[in-house]
Motif scaffolding. Structure first.
Motif, PDB file in Angstrom:
ATOM      1  N   GLU A 177      38.483  47.069  35.429  1.00 16.83           N
ATOM      2  CA  GLU A 177      38.092  46.038  34.463  1.00 16.83           C
ATOM      3  C   GLU A 177      38.084  44.658  35.111  1.00 16.83           C
ATOM      4  OE1 GLU A 177      36.932  46.386  31.508  1.00 16.83           O
ATOM      5  OE2 GLU A 177      37.163  48.580  31.467  1.00 16.83           O
ATOM      6  N   ALA A 178      39.054  44.411  35.984  1.00 15.96           N
ATOM      7  CA  ALA A 178      39.086  43.127  36.688  1.00 15.96           C
ATOM      8  C   ALA A 178      37.848  42.953  37.559  1.00 15.96           C
ATOM      9  CB  ALA A 178      40.352  43.037  37.537  1.00 15.96           C
ATOM     10  N   ALA A 179      37.409  44.057  38.181  1.00 15.84           N
ATOM     11  CA  ALA A 179      36.201  43.989  39.006  1.00 15.84           C
ATOM     12  C   ALA A 179      34.972  43.730  38.143  1.00 15.84           C
ATOM     13  CB  ALA A 179      36.048  45.287  39.795  1.00 15.84           C
ATOM     14  N   LYS A 180      34.934  44.333  36.942  1.00 10.24           N
ATOM     15  CA  LYS A 180      33.811  44.100  36.040  1.00 10.24           C
ATOM     16  C   LYS A 180      33.759  42.639  35.594  1.00 10.24           C
ATOM     17  CE  LYS A 180      33.598  48.799  34.151  1.00 10.24           C
ATOM     18  NZ  LYS A 180      33.755  49.617  32.923  1.00 10.24           N
ATOM     19  N   ILE A 181      34.936  42.063  35.333  1.00 11.74           N
ATOM     20  CA  ILE A 181      34.993  40.658  34.926  1.00 11.74           C
ATOM     21  C   ILE A 181      34.460  39.757  36.039  1.00 11.74           C
ATOM     22  CG2 ILE A 181      36.557  38.768  34.343  1.00 11.74           C
ATOM     23  CD1 ILE A 181      38.305  40.832  32.908  1.00 11.74           C
ATOM     24  N   ASP A 182      34.715  40.159  37.282  1.00  9.48           N
ATOM     25  CA  ASP A 182      34.231  39.382  38.425  1.00  9.48           C
ATOM     26  C   ASP A 182      32.745  39.604  38.686  1.00  9.48           C
ATOM     27  OD1 ASP A 182      36.711  38.309  38.829  1.00  9.48           O
ATOM     28  OD2 ASP A 182      37.320  39.821  40.303  1.00  9.48           O
ATOM     29  N   GLY A 183      32.107  40.441  37.869  1.00  7.45           N
ATOM     30  CA  GLY A 183      30.672  40.628  37.987  1.00  7.45           C
ATOM     31  C   GLY A 183      30.240  41.844  38.785  1.00  7.45           C
ATOM     32  N   ALA A 184      31.166  42.754  39.093  1.00 10.35           N
ATOM     33  CA  ALA A 184      30.809  43.935  39.878  1.00 10.35           C
ATOM     34  C   ALA A 184      30.147  44.977  38.982  1.00 10.35           C
ATOM     35  CB  ALA A 184      32.058  44.526  40.537  1.00 10.35           C
ATOM     36  N   GLN A 188      28.995  48.855  42.840  1.00 10.64           N
ATOM     37  CA  GLN A 188      29.894  48.032  43.644  1.00 10.64           C
ATOM     38  C   GLN A 188      31.344  48.435  43.445  1.00 10.64           C
ATOM     39  OE1 GLN A 188      28.606  44.214  42.135  1.00 10.64           O
ATOM     40  NE2 GLN A 188      27.441  43.756  44.003  1.00 10.64           N
TER      41      GLN A 188
END
Length: 283
Positions: A177-184, A188
């Motif tokens: 989820e943290a990666a999704k928030i960063d736009g991944a 990716q």
């Protein structure tokens, strides 16, 4: 002050005899497993005409059998075919199984649980049952006697998908989820997070796939119908059916066929053993 020594544990006579019987049995099992291999290795360095003559042979050890194998274009082609097929199947199987495991573990889609159960149910179906349908399908696609026919049907395995799915499911969702928030995006996340973390089970899967594919016999025997498409294992077996046999060359080929699997296991032994014990102890 002298360091404290651990007290010696005295074993009863019954425990000693039980341990002796166990170790004797294990030694006999190891010898029964190693002796045929040593027999073939020794025979590969001897100019023999029959296995019966090996025990009484006084000829010196020689590399003539191995030099003859590497000078034979057919044997080299068999070895090259085995390397191509095994490498391709191993790499593609790890990729496909990791993608499928990632989808089943982290991507929510309708019918995923039913699809996973149906896939795992195929494990109970013997290979001999699917052999004829697979061959008919490959034949209708015109892939008989080709690298594609040797490689494509062996790609992916339910056990490999399940292995990757179980490991990937243990990765915290908060990390993704943290990666999704960063736009991944999902690709990716797979390449930058899942793949590095899943390296250990991927290596275990690769070792299993490599060994199974390298030693596979029945499927390459059916598909490789010309001599130039045979794998090394099939080539050795078909040689044994000929009226005139070069036993020295056959034993050398057999030893050569054992080397890649031993090298792969020696290189990745640490990851392999870690993968077998992963999850056995709860943190």
């Amino acid at each position: 002050m002298a360091p404290h020594s651990r007290p010696r544990v005295r074993l009863s006579s019954r425990q000693v005899w039980a341990a002796l019987r166990t170790h004797t049995l294990l030694i006999l099992v190891v010898l029964a497993s190693i002796c045929p291999v040593l027999f073939v290795v020794v025979a590969s360095f001897k100019p023999i005409t029959s296995f019966d003559s090996l025990a009484s042979s006084t000829a010196p050890f020689t590399l003539a059998n191995y030099l003859g194998v590497f000078a034979d274009k057919v044997s080299i082609q068999w070895l090259l075919n085995s390397i191509i097929v095994t490498t391709a199947v191993t790499i593609l199987t790890v990729i496909v199984d990791m993608l499928a495991g990632y989808a089943f573990a982290k991507l929510k889609f309708k019918g995923s649980a039913w699809l996973l159960s149906a896939m795992l149910a195929t494990v109970m179906v013997p290979f001999a049952v699917t052999l004829l349908p697979n061959y008919v399908l490959v034949a209708r696609l015109g892939l008989v006697n080709s690298y594609a026919g040797l490689i494509i049907p062996l790609l992916s395995a339910p056990v490999g998908v399940y292995l990757m799915r179980q490991f990937i499911s243990e990765i915290p969702d908060a990390l993704l989820e943290a990666a999704k928030i960063d736009g991944a995006n999902p690709l990716q996340i797979l390449l930058k997070i899942i793949v590095p973390l899943a390296r250990q089970p991927a290596i275990v899967l690769a070792v299993f796939t490599f060994v199974n594919t390298w030693n596979s016999f029945l499927w390459p025997l059916l598909i490789a119908q010309s001599e130039d498409k045979r794998t090394l294992i099939v080539g050795i077996a078909t040689q044994s059916l000929q009226h005139t046999q070069n036993l020295g060359a056959m034993t050398a080929q057999t030893v050569i066929s054992m080397v890649p699997t031993l090298v792969v296991f020696a290189i990745f032994q640490r990851y392999f053993l870690m993968g077998l014990t992963a999850g056995s102890v709860k943190s």
